[in-house]
Scaffold this active site. Sequence first.
Site, PDB file in Angstrom:
ATOM      1  N   TYR A   1       6.291 -17.941   5.532  1.00 23.09           N
ATOM      2  CA  TYR A   1       6.771 -16.353   5.447  1.00 23.09           C
ATOM      3  C   TYR A   1       7.650 -17.199   5.600  1.00 23.09           C
ATOM      4  O   TYR A   1       8.992 -16.293   5.075  1.00 23.09           O
ATOM      5  CB  TYR A   1       6.107 -15.945   6.847  1.00 23.09           C
ATOM      6  CG  TYR A   1       6.549 -14.679   7.365  1.00 23.09           C
ATOM      7  CD1 TYR A   1       6.040 -13.650   6.386  1.00 23.09           C
ATOM      8  CD2 TYR A   1       6.576 -14.231   8.074  1.00 23.09           C
ATOM      9  CE1 TYR A   1       6.406 -11.969   6.168  1.00 23.09           C
ATOM     10  CE2 TYR A   1       8.285 -12.659   8.029  1.00 23.09           C
ATOM     11  CZ  TYR A   1       7.492 -11.590   7.629  1.00 23.09           C
ATOM     12  OH  TYR A   1       8.084 -10.483   7.199  1.00 23.09           O
TER      13      TYR A   1
ATOM     14  N   THR B   1      13.549 -10.927   7.829  1.00 24.62           N
ATOM     15  CA  THR B   1      12.933 -11.524   8.757  1.00 24.62           C
ATOM     16  C   THR B   1      13.368 -12.461  10.383  1.00 24.62           C
ATOM     17  O   THR B   1      14.803 -13.240   9.680  1.00 24.62           O
ATOM     18  CB  THR B   1      11.476 -12.360   8.766  1.00 24.62           C
ATOM     19  OG1 THR B   1      10.515 -12.281   9.670  1.00 24.62           O
ATOM     20  CG2 THR B   1      11.663 -13.475   8.026  1.00 24.62           C
TER      21      THR B   1
ATOM     22  N   LYS C   1      10.896 -15.575   2.768  1.00 29.40           N
ATOM     23  CA  LYS C   1      11.586 -14.670   2.800  1.00 29.40           C
ATOM     24  C   LYS C   1      12.759 -14.874   2.781  1.00 29.40           C
ATOM     25  O   LYS C   1      13.898 -14.600   2.334  1.00 29.40           O
ATOM     26  CB  LYS C   1      11.291 -13.549   3.652  1.00 29.40           C
ATOM     27  CG  LYS C   1      10.094 -13.180   4.516  1.00 29.40           C
ATOM     28  CD  LYS C   1       9.587 -12.020   3.591  1.00 29.40           C
ATOM     29  CE  LYS C   1      10.440 -10.638   4.057  1.00 29.40           C
ATOM     30  NZ  LYS C   1      10.511  -9.628   3.214  1.00 29.40           N
TER      31      LYS C   1
ATOM     32  N   LEU D   1       6.337   0.393   7.469  1.00 27.95           N
ATOM     33  CA  LEU D   1       7.824   0.998   7.383  1.00 27.95           C
ATOM     34  C   LEU D   1       7.619   1.889   6.505  1.00 27.95           C
ATOM     35  O   LEU D   1       8.967   2.433   6.695  1.00 27.95           O
ATOM     36  CB  LEU D   1       9.026  -0.936   7.861  1.00 27.95           C
ATOM     37  CG  LEU D   1      10.200  -0.337   7.736  1.00 27.95           C
ATOM     38  CD1 LEU D   1      10.823   0.828   8.681  1.00 27.95           C
ATOM     39  CD2 LEU D   1      11.267  -1.281   6.895  1.00 27.95           C
TER      40      LEU D   1
ATOM     41  N   ALA E   1       6.014  -6.679   1.579  1.00 27.47           N
ATOM     42  CA  ALA E   1       5.967  -8.114   0.915  1.00 27.47           C
ATOM     43  C   ALA E   1       4.627  -8.416   1.423  1.00 27.47           C
ATOM     44  O   ALA E   1       3.641  -7.662   1.933  1.00 27.47           O
ATOM     45  CB  ALA E   1       6.221  -8.459   1.948  1.00 27.47           C
ATOM     46  N   TYR E   2       4.252  -9.713   1.865  1.00 30.53           N
ATOM     47  CA  TYR E   2       3.119  -9.882   1.793  1.00 30.53           C
ATOM     48  C   TYR E   2       3.224 -11.004   3.773  1.00 30.53           C
ATOM     49  O   TYR E   2       4.234 -12.095   3.645  1.00 30.53           O
ATOM     50  CB  TYR E   2       2.466 -11.722   1.026  1.00 30.53           C
ATOM     51  CG  TYR E   2       1.186 -11.674   1.344  1.00 30.53           C
ATOM     52  CD1 TYR E   2       0.211 -11.382   2.314  1.00 30.53           C
ATOM     53  CD2 TYR E   2       1.268 -13.328   1.482  1.00 30.53           C
ATOM     54  CE1 TYR E   2      -1.219 -12.338   2.806  1.00 30.53           C
ATOM     55  CE2 TYR E   2      -0.023 -14.328   1.914  1.00 30.53           C
ATOM     56  CZ  TYR E   2      -1.239 -13.760   2.477  1.00 30.53           C
ATOM     57  OH  TYR E   2      -2.245 -13.960   2.554  1.00 30.53           O
ATOM     58  N   THR E   3       2.751  -9.656   4.085  1.00 28.29           N
ATOM     59  CA  THR E   3       3.733 -10.033   5.247  1.00 28.29           C
ATOM     60  C   THR E   3       2.652 -10.541   6.636  1.00 28.29           C
ATOM     61  O   THR E   3       2.318 -10.579   8.153  1.00 28.29           O
ATOM     62  CB  THR E   3       3.678  -8.493   5.840  1.00 28.29           C
ATOM     63  OG1 THR E   3       2.982  -7.545   5.892  1.00 28.29           O
ATOM     64  CG2 THR E   3       4.687  -8.064   5.838  1.00 28.29           C
TER      65      THR E   3
ATOM     66  N   ASP F   1       2.610  -4.091  -9.236  1.00 26.08           N
ATOM     67  CA  ASP F   1       2.947  -5.445  -8.906  1.00 26.08           C
ATOM     68  C   ASP F   1       4.064  -6.339  -8.986  1.00 26.08           C
ATOM     69  O   ASP F   1       4.153  -6.706 -10.347  1.00 26.08           O
ATOM     70  CB  ASP F   1       1.720  -5.944  -9.281  1.00 26.08           C
ATOM     71  CG  ASP F   1       0.536  -7.115  -8.329  1.00 26.08           C
ATOM     72  OD1 ASP F   1       2.018  -7.179  -7.610  1.00 26.08           O
ATOM     73  OD2 ASP F   1       0.116  -7.260  -8.556  1.00 26.08           O
ATOM     74  N   ILE F   2       5.272  -6.243  -7.220  1.00 31.50           N
ATOM     75  CA  ILE F   2       6.235  -6.886  -7.519  1.00 31.50           C
ATOM     76  C   ILE F   2       5.732  -8.584  -7.727  1.00 31.50           C
ATOM     77  O   ILE F   2       7.174  -9.218  -8.564  1.00 31.50           O
ATOM     78  CB  ILE F   2       6.615  -7.251  -6.512  1.00 31.50           C
ATOM     79  CG1 ILE F   2       6.512  -8.135  -5.218  1.00 31.50           C
ATOM     80  CG2 ILE F   2       7.351  -5.484  -6.389  1.00 31.50           C
ATOM     81  CD1 ILE F   2       6.878  -7.445  -4.050  1.00 31.50           C
TER      82      ILE F   2
HETATM   83  N1  LIG Z   1       5.812  -6.306  10.445  1.00 31.41           N
HETATM   84  C1  LIG Z   1       7.064  -7.620  11.310  1.00 31.41           C
HETATM   85  O1  LIG Z   1       7.158  -7.072  12.331  1.00 31.41           O
HETATM   86  C2  LIG Z   1       8.016  -7.526  10.188  1.00 31.41           C
HETATM   87  C3  LIG Z   1       8.998  -8.132  11.109  1.00 31.41           C
HETATM   88  C4  LIG Z   1      10.395  -8.555  10.612  1.00 31.41           C
HETATM   89  C5  LIG Z   1      10.753  -8.299   8.880  1.00 31.41           C
HETATM   90  N2  LIG Z   1       9.918  -7.517   8.567  1.00 31.41           N
HETATM   91  C6  LIG Z   1       9.981  -7.413   7.262  1.00 31.41           C
HETATM   92  O2  LIG Z   1       9.371  -5.736   6.754  1.00 31.41           O
HETATM   93  C7  LIG Z   1       9.318  -4.856   5.594  1.00 31.41           C
HETATM   94  C8  LIG Z   1       7.677  -3.898   6.087  1.00 31.41           C
HETATM   95  O3  LIG Z   1       7.023  -4.713   6.800  1.00 31.41           O
HETATM   96  P1  LIG Z   1       5.877  -3.847   7.320  1.00 31.41           P
HETATM   97  O4  LIG Z   1       5.637  -4.534   8.532  1.00 31.41           O
HETATM   98  O5  LIG Z   1       5.547  -2.748   7.230  1.00 31.41           O
HETATM   99  O6  LIG Z   1       4.778  -4.413   5.946  1.00 31.41           O
HETATM  100  P2  LIG Z   1       3.693  -3.931   5.011  1.00 31.41           P
HETATM  101  O7  LIG Z   1       3.126  -3.524   6.255  1.00 31.41           O
HETATM  102  O8  LIG Z   1       2.544  -5.315   4.966  1.00 31.41           O
HETATM  103  O9  LIG Z   1       3.921  -3.297   3.683  1.00 31.41           O
HETATM  104  C9  LIG Z   1       3.926  -4.373   3.084  1.00 31.41           C
HETATM  105  C10 LIG Z   1       3.511  -3.097   1.874  1.00 31.41           C
HETATM  106  O10 LIG Z   1       4.263  -4.081   0.710  1.00 31.41           O
HETATM  107  C11 LIG Z   1       2.685  -4.013  -0.132  1.00 31.41           C
HETATM  108  N3  LIG Z   1       2.834  -5.194  -1.252  1.00 31.41           N
HETATM  109  C12 LIG Z   1       2.680  -6.289  -0.994  1.00 31.41           C
HETATM  110  N4  LIG Z   1       1.874  -7.196  -2.215  1.00 31.41           N
HETATM  111  C13 LIG Z   1       2.480  -6.566  -2.644  1.00 31.41           C
HETATM  112  C14 LIG Z   1       3.141  -6.474  -3.962  1.00 31.41           C
HETATM  113  N5  LIG Z   1       3.061  -7.899  -4.770  1.00 31.41           N
HETATM  114  N6  LIG Z   1       3.457  -5.478  -5.541  1.00 31.41           N
HETATM  115  C15 LIG Z   1       4.092  -3.881  -4.550  1.00 31.41           C
HETATM  116  N7  LIG Z   1       3.749  -4.147  -3.099  1.00 31.41           N
HETATM  117  C16 LIG Z   1       3.588  -5.133  -2.329  1.00 31.41           C
HETATM  118  C17 LIG Z   1       1.369  -4.054   0.940  1.00 31.41           C
HETATM  119  O11 LIG Z   1       0.535  -3.277   0.163  1.00 31.41           O
HETATM  120  P3  LIG Z   1      -0.868  -4.148   0.316  1.00 31.41           P
HETATM  121  O12 LIG Z   1      -0.866  -3.513   2.084  1.00 31.41           O
HETATM  122  O13 LIG Z   1      -2.366  -3.331   0.373  1.00 31.41           O
HETATM  123  O14 LIG Z   1      -0.969  -5.459   0.456  1.00 31.41           O
HETATM  124  C18 LIG Z   1       2.254  -2.816   2.019  1.00 31.41           C
HETATM  125  O15 LIG Z   1       1.859  -1.171   1.557  1.00 31.41           O
HETATM  126  C19 LIG Z   1       8.847  -7.094   5.133  1.00 31.41           C
HETATM  127  O16 LIG Z   1       9.598  -7.006   3.653  1.00 31.41           O
HETATM  128  C20 LIG Z   1       8.733  -7.061   6.313  1.00 31.41           C
HETATM  129  O17 LIG Z   1       8.122  -8.765   5.170  1.00 31.41           O
HETATM  130  C21 LIG Z   1       8.280  -6.887   8.656  1.00 31.41           C
END
Ligand SMILES: NC(=O)c1ccc[n+]([C@@H]2O[C@H](COP(=O)([O-])OP(=O)(O)OC[C@H]3O[C@@H](n4cnc5c(N)ncnc54)[C@H](OP(=O)(O)O)[C@@H]3O)[C@@H](O)[C@H]2O)c1
Length: 284
Positions: free
Chosen positions: A124, A100, A128, A9, A59-61, A35-36
């Site tokens: 998860y 989520t 969240k 996203l 997030a850790y997704t 690193d959060i």
């Molecule tokens: N994907 C879904 O279907 C979904 C559904 C509902 C809600 N959401 C929410 O929407 C948001 C975006 O999701 P997304 O799918 O785009 O997630 P994503 O692709 O996994 O991206 C999350 C980013 O956060 C980074 N991150 C992880 N741990 C971190 C840390 N300790 N400090 C700083 N950065 C860190 C990740 O880095 P690394 O890749 O290096 O770990 C990644 O670049 C999240 O908050 C998620 O919970 C997602």
Amino acid sequence: MVVGAKGMLGKDLMGILHSSFSKDEIIGWDIEEMDIQKEDESLTKIENLRPEIVIHIAAYTDVDGCELDKEKAFAVNAEGTRHVALAASKCHAKMVYLSTDYVFDGEKGEPYLENDSPHPLNVYGHSKLKGEQYVQEWVKDSLIIRTQWLYGPFGKNFVDSILRQAREKGALSIVNDQIGSPTYTVDLAKAISVLIRFDARGIFHVANSDLCTWYTFSRAILKLSGVNRVNVVPISSKELGRPAARPSYSVLNCQKFEKETGLTMRPWSEALKDYLSTYHQPLS
Ligand SMILES: NC(=O)c1ccc[n+]([C@@H]2O[C@H](COP(=O)([O-])OP(=O)(O)OC[C@H]3O[C@@H](n4cnc5c(N)ncnc54)[C@H](OP(=O)(O)O)[C@@H]3O)[C@@H](O)[C@H]2O)c1
């Protein structure tokens, strides 16, 4: 500032924000920059920047990964969010937090409203939800956006995975007892930008409209990609046997978003067509 700017996203959101604000007004950080999980580092770095708005989408997704590593799930999604929230409150910044549909248990049987009681089924979702609570506790001006079933050009996602498997196998087994709304990250990024423009506060549900199961979604992906030769078999979540339980019905009611902005999220099938025609060659 965007925290989590290099995720699926995050990359779309950075693109949208760059097209509506001047480049030097937007800063995007990811784990390489901050690193959060580290409280002091997060506080110092954010406070030094003094942003007006913190959009926290890191997030850790990995939903099954969270189930197997509860400590990491809470360290990133709950405590990491607390650190960002603390820093935002010290800067008197607005905070936007992405959450989520998995905060719900799926028992309601009709689309979830923002004020329905959360009851997560998996780690998860719990982590969240804790993040949501920290944002509400620490930040005066906060916007929490719950969304679901994301896919887009910048991350591993269900659509790409179905097309890859279709190339490699003659048959696919896909879960048919979870109902939700697949959501295109480009549409969600635009909606986030609009809610920020409207200075929206509180909780909002945002997802593409209409609903389906993962099975019906996979059939649509293959049909729109011109794949007829692959047999898709509907199975149950139990048969798939993933570590984390998922809600059977987690459709989000997005009427509050529509009322606030005057916009409607388009149906998932239209968004999917757009994604496939922009990012995928037709398969045969
Ligand atoms: N994907 C879904 O279907 C979904 C559904 C509902 C809600 N959401 C929410 O929407 C948001 C975006 O999701 P997304 O799918 O785009 O997630 P994503 O692709 O996994 O991206 C999350 C980013 O956060 C980074 N991150 C992880 N741990 C971190 C840390 N300790 N400090 C700083 N950065 C860190 C990740 O880095 P690394 O890749 O290096 O770990 C990644 O670049 C999240 O908050 C998620 O919970 C997602």
